[in-house]
Design a protein around this motif. Structure first.
Motif, PDB file in Angstrom:
ATOM      1  N   ALA A   1      -7.925   1.132  -9.839  1.00 20.60           N
ATOM      2  CA  ALA A   1      -7.216   2.378  -9.490  1.00 20.60           C
ATOM      3  C   ALA A   1      -6.072   2.099  -8.525  1.00 20.60           C
ATOM      4  CB  ALA A   1      -8.192   3.382  -8.889  1.00 20.60           C
ATOM      5  N   LEU A   2      -6.331   1.293  -7.513  1.00 21.57           N
ATOM      6  CA  LEU A   2      -5.286   0.948  -6.550  1.00 21.57           C
ATOM      7  C   LEU A   2      -4.118   0.264  -7.253  1.00 21.57           C
ATOM      8  CD1 LEU A   2      -4.297   0.807  -3.617  1.00 21.57           C
ATOM      9  CD2 LEU A   2      -5.539  -1.361  -3.420  1.00 21.57           C
ATOM     10  N   ALA A   3      -4.417  -0.669  -8.127  1.00 23.91           N
ATOM     11  CA  ALA A   3      -3.358  -1.373  -8.860  1.00 23.91           C
ATOM     12  C   ALA A   3      -2.556  -0.404  -9.722  1.00 23.91           C
ATOM     13  CB  ALA A   3      -3.964  -2.475  -9.723  1.00 23.91           C
ATOM     14  N   LEU A   4      -3.236   0.526 -10.381  1.00 22.67           N
ATOM     15  CA  LEU A   4      -2.530   1.510 -11.213  1.00 22.67           C
ATOM     16  C   LEU A   4      -1.664   2.438 -10.364  1.00 22.67           C
ATOM     17  CD1 LEU A   4      -5.311   2.439 -13.809  1.00 22.67           C
ATOM     18  CD2 LEU A   4      -3.153   1.245 -14.270  1.00 22.67           C
ATOM     19  N   LEU A   5      -2.170   2.843  -9.219  1.00 21.42           N
ATOM     20  CA  LEU A   5      -1.381   3.707  -8.340  1.00 21.42           C
ATOM     21  C   LEU A   5      -0.123   3.000  -7.849  1.00 21.42           C
ATOM     22  CD1 LEU A   5      -4.268   5.340  -6.327  1.00 21.42           C
ATOM     23  CD2 LEU A   5      -2.574   6.587  -7.675  1.00 21.42           C
TER      24      LEU A   5
ATOM     25  N   ASP B   1       3.395   5.167 -12.947  1.00 18.86           N
ATOM     26  CA  ASP B   1       3.705   6.552 -12.594  1.00 18.86           C
ATOM     27  C   ASP B   1       2.659   7.514 -13.145  1.00 18.86           C
ATOM     28  OD1 ASP B   1       6.043   5.897 -11.244  1.00 18.86           O
ATOM     29  OD2 ASP B   1       7.246   5.948 -13.077  1.00 18.86           O
ATOM     30  N   LEU B   2       1.510   6.977 -13.541  1.00 19.81           N
ATOM     31  CA  LEU B   2       0.451   7.832 -14.090  1.00 19.81           C
ATOM     32  C   LEU B   2      -0.025   8.824 -13.032  1.00 19.81           C
ATOM     33  CD1 LEU B   2      -1.722   5.139 -15.928  1.00 19.81           C
ATOM     34  CD2 LEU B   2      -0.252   6.859 -16.991  1.00 19.81           C
ATOM     35  N   ALA B   3      -0.382  10.008 -13.477  1.00 25.08           N
ATOM     36  CA  ALA B   3      -0.918  11.025 -12.575  1.00 25.08           C
ATOM     37  C   ALA B   3      -2.264  10.568 -12.028  1.00 25.08           C
ATOM     38  CB  ALA B   3      -1.091  12.347 -13.320  1.00 25.08           C
ATOM     39  N   VAL B   4      -2.582  11.000 -10.830  1.00 28.69           N
ATOM     40  CA  VAL B   4      -3.854  10.631 -10.204  1.00 28.69           C
ATOM     41  C   VAL B   4      -5.018  11.052 -11.094  1.00 28.69           C
ATOM     42  CG1 VAL B   4      -5.367  11.027  -8.218  1.00 28.69           C
ATOM     43  CG2 VAL B   4      -2.915  10.656  -7.865  1.00 28.69           C
TER      44      VAL B   4
ATOM     45  N   ARG C   1     -10.659   7.683  -0.931  1.00 30.60           N
ATOM     46  CA  ARG C   1     -10.394   7.850   0.499  1.00 30.60           C
ATOM     47  C   ARG C   1     -11.446   7.116   1.327  1.00 30.60           C
ATOM     48  NH1 ARG C   1      -7.794  11.892   3.831  1.00 30.60           N
ATOM     49  NH2 ARG C   1      -7.375  13.134   1.977  1.00 30.60           N
ATOM     50  N   LYS C   2     -12.696   7.188   0.903  1.00 35.33           N
ATOM     51  CA  LYS C   2     -13.765   6.497   1.625  1.00 35.33           C
ATOM     52  C   LYS C   2     -13.541   4.981   1.585  1.00 35.33           C
ATOM     53  CE  LYS C   2     -18.734   6.027   1.920  1.00 35.33           C
ATOM     54  NZ  LYS C   2     -20.031   6.357   1.344  1.00 35.33           N
ATOM     55  N   ARG C   3     -13.082   4.480   0.460  1.00 34.35           N
ATOM     56  CA  ARG C   3     -12.892   3.026   0.277  1.00 34.35           C
ATOM     57  C   ARG C   3     -11.646   2.507   1.006  1.00 34.35           C
ATOM     58  NH1 ARG C   3     -11.984  -1.777  -0.411  1.00 34.35           N
ATOM     59  NH2 ARG C   3     -12.484  -3.025  -2.218  1.00 34.35           N
ATOM     60  N   PHE C   4     -10.523   3.233   0.895  1.00 36.96           N
ATOM     61  CA  PHE C   4      -9.251   2.743   1.416  1.00 36.96           C
ATOM     62  C   PHE C   4      -8.728   3.489   2.645  1.00 36.96           C
ATOM     63  CE2 PHE C   4      -9.122   1.531  -3.148  1.00 36.96           C
ATOM     64  CZ  PHE C   4      -9.067   0.160  -2.974  1.00 36.96           C
ATOM     65  N   GLY C   5      -9.360   4.608   2.998  1.00 39.49           N
ATOM     66  CA  GLY C   5      -8.928   5.346   4.175  1.00 39.49           C
ATOM     67  C   GLY C   5      -7.736   6.265   3.955  1.00 39.49           C
TER      68      GLY C   5
ATOM     69  N   PRO D   1      -5.867   9.108   0.852  1.00 35.11           N
ATOM     70  CA  PRO D   1      -6.020   9.740  -0.456  1.00 35.11           C
ATOM     71  C   PRO D   1      -5.165   8.988  -1.482  1.00 35.11           C
ATOM     72  CG  PRO D   1      -4.590  11.058   0.930  1.00 35.11           C
ATOM     73  CD  PRO D   1      -5.118   9.948   1.790  1.00 35.11           C
ATOM     74  N   PRO D   2      -5.533   9.049  -2.754  1.00 35.82           N
ATOM     75  CA  PRO D   2      -4.765   8.344  -3.791  1.00 35.82           C
ATOM     76  C   PRO D   2      -3.285   8.705  -3.785  1.00 35.82           C
ATOM     77  CG  PRO D   2      -6.754   9.266  -4.730  1.00 35.82           C
ATOM     78  CD  PRO D   2      -6.677   9.760  -3.326  1.00 35.82           C
ATOM     79  N   SER D   3      -2.973   9.950  -3.509  1.00 36.68           N
ATOM     80  CA  SER D   3      -1.569  10.382  -3.524  1.00 36.68           C
ATOM     81  C   SER D   3      -0.749   9.707  -2.432  1.00 36.68           C
ATOM     82  CB  SER D   3      -1.490  11.901  -3.378  1.00 36.68           C
ATOM     83  OG  SER D   3      -2.142  12.315  -2.195  1.00 36.68           O
ATOM     84  N   ALA D   4      -1.373   9.306  -1.344  1.00 38.87           N
ATOM     85  CA  ALA D   4      -0.655   8.665  -0.242  1.00 38.87           C
ATOM     86  C   ALA D   4      -0.187   7.255  -0.600  1.00 38.87           C
ATOM     87  CB  ALA D   4      -1.541   8.607   0.999  1.00 38.87           C
TER      88      ALA D   4
END
Length: 100
Positions: A56-60, A64-67, A87-91, A93-96
């Protein structure tokens, strides 16, 4: 063994992985898998979540895929559950990740 399992999961992170199915694909017993993972201080579910979050991190970072789409692509049917785990894993939110 854990590297082989990570590769297997990363190839299809959206698959509904179960330990028994992964063991069959890796040609090992569930007890052997549990023992090897325990020796590394992890479990099947923890490794599965870690691989999915990594993908997920790599895709983000690289698309430009939507969350919501990324959540589905890494095996989460619920985008809000994905966002909580991310958020728990990386601290963050995916959008950030896109803003950074």
């Amino acid at each position: 063994l854990s590297d082989r399992l990570r590769s297997l999961i990363a190839a299809e992170p959206d698959h509904d992985w179960r330990a028994a199915e992964a063991c069959k694909a890796l040609a090992v017993s569930e007890a052997t898998l549990r023992r090897h993972l325990a020796a590394e201080g992890t479990s099947f579910s923890a490794l599965l979540a870690d691989v999915r979050m990594g993908v997920a991190l790599a895709l983000l970072q690289s698309s430009d895929l939507a969350v919501n789409r990324i959540a589905l692509d890494v095996g989460y049917a619920c985008a809000s559950r994905f966002a909580l785990r991310f958020r728990k894993r990386f601290g963050l939110p995916p959008s950030a990740i896109r803003i950074a």
